[in-house]
Write a protein that holds these residues in place. Sequence first.
Motif, PDB file in Angstrom:
ATOM      1  N   VAL A   1       2.970  -0.757  11.240  1.00  0.00           N
ATOM      2  CA  VAL A   1       2.146  -1.857  11.752  1.00  0.00           C
ATOM      3  C   VAL A   1       2.070  -1.803  13.273  1.00  0.00           C
ATOM      4  O   VAL A   1       2.882  -1.150  13.930  1.00  0.00           O
ATOM      5  N   GLU A   2       1.087  -2.488  13.806  1.00  0.00           N
ATOM      6  CA  GLU A   2       0.977  -2.639  15.252  1.00  0.00           C
ATOM      7  C   GLU A   2       2.124  -3.509  15.754  1.00  0.00           C
ATOM      8  O   GLU A   2       2.682  -4.320  15.015  1.00  0.00           O
ATOM      9  N   ASP A   3       2.454  -3.367  17.022  1.00  0.00           N
ATOM     10  CA  ASP A   3       3.576  -4.125  17.575  1.00  0.00           C
ATOM     11  C   ASP A   3       3.298  -5.625  17.657  1.00  0.00           C
ATOM     12  O   ASP A   3       4.209  -6.426  17.768  1.00  0.00           O
ATOM     13  N   ASP A   4       2.037  -6.035  17.551  1.00  0.00           N
ATOM     14  CA  ASP A   4       1.697  -7.454  17.613  1.00  0.00           C
ATOM     15  C   ASP A   4       1.225  -8.000  16.255  1.00  0.00           C
ATOM     16  O   ASP A   4       0.609  -9.049  16.182  1.00  0.00           O
ATOM     17  N   ALA A   5       1.549  -7.282  15.171  1.00  0.00           N
ATOM     18  CA  ALA A   5       1.129  -7.721  13.836  1.00  0.00           C
ATOM     19  C   ALA A   5       1.793  -9.041  13.476  1.00  0.00           C
ATOM     20  O   ALA A   5       2.943  -9.293  13.832  1.00  0.00           O
ATOM     21  N   GLU A   6       1.042  -9.871  12.785  1.00  0.00           N
ATOM     22  CA  GLU A   6       1.567 -11.132  12.270  1.00  0.00           C
ATOM     23  C   GLU A   6       1.398 -11.124  10.759  1.00  0.00           C
ATOM     24  O   GLU A   6       0.353 -10.751  10.248  1.00  0.00           O
ATOM     25  N   TYR A   7       2.428 -11.544  10.038  1.00  0.00           N
ATOM     26  CA  TYR A   7       2.398 -11.532   8.585  1.00  0.00           C
ATOM     27  C   TYR A   7       1.975 -12.894   8.062  1.00  0.00           C
ATOM     28  O   TYR A   7       2.550 -13.912   8.429  1.00  0.00           O
ATOM     29  N   ALA A   8       0.981 -12.906   7.195  1.00  0.00           N
ATOM     30  CA  ALA A   8       0.525 -14.140   6.571  1.00  0.00           C
ATOM     31  C   ALA A   8       1.511 -14.554   5.490  1.00  0.00           C
ATOM     32  O   ALA A   8       2.270 -13.726   4.966  1.00  0.00           O
ATOM     33  N   ASP A   9       1.507 -15.838   5.149  1.00  0.00           N
ATOM     34  CA  ASP A   9       2.313 -16.306   4.026  1.00  0.00           C
ATOM     35  C   ASP A   9       1.943 -15.503   2.785  1.00  0.00           C
ATOM     36  O   ASP A   9       0.774 -15.241   2.530  1.00  0.00           O
ATOM     37  N   GLY A  10       2.930 -15.093   2.039  1.00  0.00           N
ATOM     38  CA  GLY A  10       2.684 -14.341   0.814  1.00  0.00           C
ATOM     39  C   GLY A  10       2.374 -12.872   1.038  1.00  0.00           C
ATOM     40  O   GLY A  10       1.949 -12.176   0.111  1.00  0.00           O
TER      41      GLY A  10
ATOM     42  N   ALA B   1       4.159 -10.316  -1.428  1.00  0.00           N
ATOM     43  CA  ALA B   1       3.584 -10.347  -2.783  1.00  0.00           C
ATOM     44  C   ALA B   1       2.203  -9.700  -2.796  1.00  0.00           C
ATOM     45  O   ALA B   1       1.862  -8.950  -3.720  1.00  0.00           O
ATOM     46  N   SER B   2       1.405  -9.971  -1.770  1.00  0.00           N
ATOM     47  CA  SER B   2       0.066  -9.373  -1.699  1.00  0.00           C
ATOM     48  C   SER B   2       0.151  -7.860  -1.537  1.00  0.00           C
ATOM     49  O   SER B   2      -0.620  -7.127  -2.160  1.00  0.00           O
ATOM     50  N   LEU B   3       1.090  -7.395  -0.733  1.00  0.00           N
ATOM     51  CA  LEU B   3       1.256  -5.953  -0.548  1.00  0.00           C
ATOM     52  C   LEU B   3       1.691  -5.296  -1.856  1.00  0.00           C
ATOM     53  O   LEU B   3       1.196  -4.223  -2.210  1.00  0.00           O
ATOM     54  N   GLN B   4       2.577  -5.939  -2.591  1.00  0.00           N
ATOM     55  CA  GLN B   4       2.993  -5.399  -3.890  1.00  0.00           C
ATOM     56  C   GLN B   4       1.813  -5.360  -4.860  1.00  0.00           C
ATOM     57  O   GLN B   4       1.675  -4.418  -5.637  1.00  0.00           O
ATOM     58  N   GLU B   5       0.921  -6.352  -4.783  1.00  0.00           N
ATOM     59  CA  GLU B   5      -0.272  -6.357  -5.628  1.00  0.00           C
ATOM     60  C   GLU B   5      -1.191  -5.188  -5.273  1.00  0.00           C
ATOM     61  O   GLU B   5      -1.723  -4.512  -6.155  1.00  0.00           O
ATOM     62  N   VAL B   6      -1.343  -4.937  -3.981  1.00  0.00           N
ATOM     63  CA  VAL B   6      -2.170  -3.812  -3.532  1.00  0.00           C
ATOM     64  C   VAL B   6      -1.583  -2.501  -4.034  1.00  0.00           C
ATOM     65  O   VAL B   6      -2.295  -1.647  -4.571  1.00  0.00           O
ATOM     66  N   MET B   7      -0.271  -2.319  -3.887  1.00  0.00           N
ATOM     67  CA  MET B   7       0.351  -1.073  -4.330  1.00  0.00           C
ATOM     68  C   MET B   7       0.243  -0.912  -5.846  1.00  0.00           C
ATOM     69  O   MET B   7       0.041   0.194  -6.336  1.00  0.00           O
ATOM     70  N   GLY B   8       0.341  -2.016  -6.587  1.00  0.00           N
ATOM     71  CA  GLY B   8       0.150  -1.949  -8.037  1.00  0.00           C
ATOM     72  C   GLY B   8      -1.260  -1.529  -8.402  1.00  0.00           C
ATOM     73  O   GLY B   8      -1.467  -0.713  -9.309  1.00  0.00           O
TER      74      GLY B   8
ATOM     75  N   ILE C   1      -4.561   1.623   3.853  1.00  0.00           N
ATOM     76  CA  ILE C   1      -4.823   0.822   5.049  1.00  0.00           C
ATOM     77  C   ILE C   1      -4.866  -0.637   4.625  1.00  0.00           C
ATOM     78  O   ILE C   1      -5.599  -0.996   3.708  1.00  0.00           O
ATOM     79  N   VAL C   2      -4.071  -1.458   5.271  1.00  0.00           N
ATOM     80  CA  VAL C   2      -4.057  -2.882   4.976  1.00  0.00           C
ATOM     81  C   VAL C   2      -4.690  -3.587   6.164  1.00  0.00           C
ATOM     82  O   VAL C   2      -4.196  -3.501   7.281  1.00  0.00           O
ATOM     83  N   GLY C   3      -5.809  -4.260   5.909  1.00  0.00           N
ATOM     84  CA  GLY C   3      -6.521  -4.939   6.986  1.00  0.00           C
ATOM     85  C   GLY C   3      -7.674  -4.096   7.485  1.00  0.00           C
ATOM     86  O   GLY C   3      -7.771  -2.908   7.200  1.00  0.00           O
ATOM     87  N   TYR C   4      -8.556  -4.728   8.211  1.00  0.00           N
ATOM     88  CA  TYR C   4      -9.761  -4.076   8.703  1.00  0.00           C
ATOM     89  C   TYR C   4     -10.462  -5.004   9.667  1.00  0.00           C
ATOM     90  O   TYR C   4     -10.102  -6.166   9.799  1.00  0.00           O
ATOM     91  N   ILE C   5     -11.477  -4.495  10.326  1.00  0.00           N
ATOM     92  CA  ILE C   5     -12.329  -5.325  11.177  1.00  0.00           C
ATOM     93  C   ILE C   5     -13.533  -5.707  10.330  1.00  0.00           C
ATOM     94  O   ILE C   5     -14.359  -4.862   9.990  1.00  0.00           O
ATOM     95  N   ARG C   6     -13.626  -6.963   9.967  1.00  0.00           N
ATOM     96  CA  ARG C   6     -14.605  -7.437   8.998  1.00  0.00           C
ATOM     97  C   ARG C   6     -16.034  -7.029   9.359  1.00  0.00           C
ATOM     98  O   ARG C   6     -16.791  -6.602   8.503  1.00  0.00           O
TER      99      ARG C   6
ATOM    100  N   ILE D   1      -9.158  -5.463  -2.525  1.00  0.00           N
ATOM    101  CA  ILE D   1     -10.618  -5.438  -2.618  1.00  0.00           C
ATOM    102  C   ILE D   1     -11.215  -4.055  -2.653  1.00  0.00           C
ATOM    103  O   ILE D   1     -12.314  -3.881  -3.130  1.00  0.00           O
ATOM    104  N   GLY D   2     -10.564  -3.067  -2.119  1.00  0.00           N
ATOM    105  CA  GLY D   2     -11.176  -1.754  -2.158  1.00  0.00           C
ATOM    106  C   GLY D   2     -10.614  -0.836  -1.105  1.00  0.00           C
ATOM    107  O   GLY D   2      -9.616  -1.124  -0.484  1.00  0.00           O
TER     108      GLY D   2
END
Length: 139
Positions: free
Chosen positions: A64-73, A76-83, A96-101, A126-127
Amino acid sequence: RTLDVASIGEDLLTEDGRNEALVSRKFVLGRWLTPGGIGLWLTWHGVLRRIEAQAHPHQCYLVVEDDAEYADGFQASLQEVMGALDVRDRNWNACIVGYIRSKTRMKPLFGEKASDASELMLDAPIGWPSKLCGATAVL
């Protein structure tokens, strides 16, 4: 700290890349190779090489970037992505987790139609990115 672009070997940076990075530009936004982009790539290269040397089969690393902030959950969301990735391909190697919308297009994990990331719900896996921007475009 200043990067000496000339000292980087051709195994990591081609002559064309070196020449492009030495051109001063007012606006880059991932469109041109810059010394900063090369520095970022060298950092990623070092991190990924270290992981390659240390990782055991089926072991995951989160970079992660040095200024990353983790959202609540987040965990669990990362485990869902890996599943979801395991369902798609048991031998996946990177995610890749996250993107520029506003700048990223996504392909669904199952199916082929790409869509703008701004059209997608952001509460589930999502993809995969089909168009990256910014520093990732340099890589």
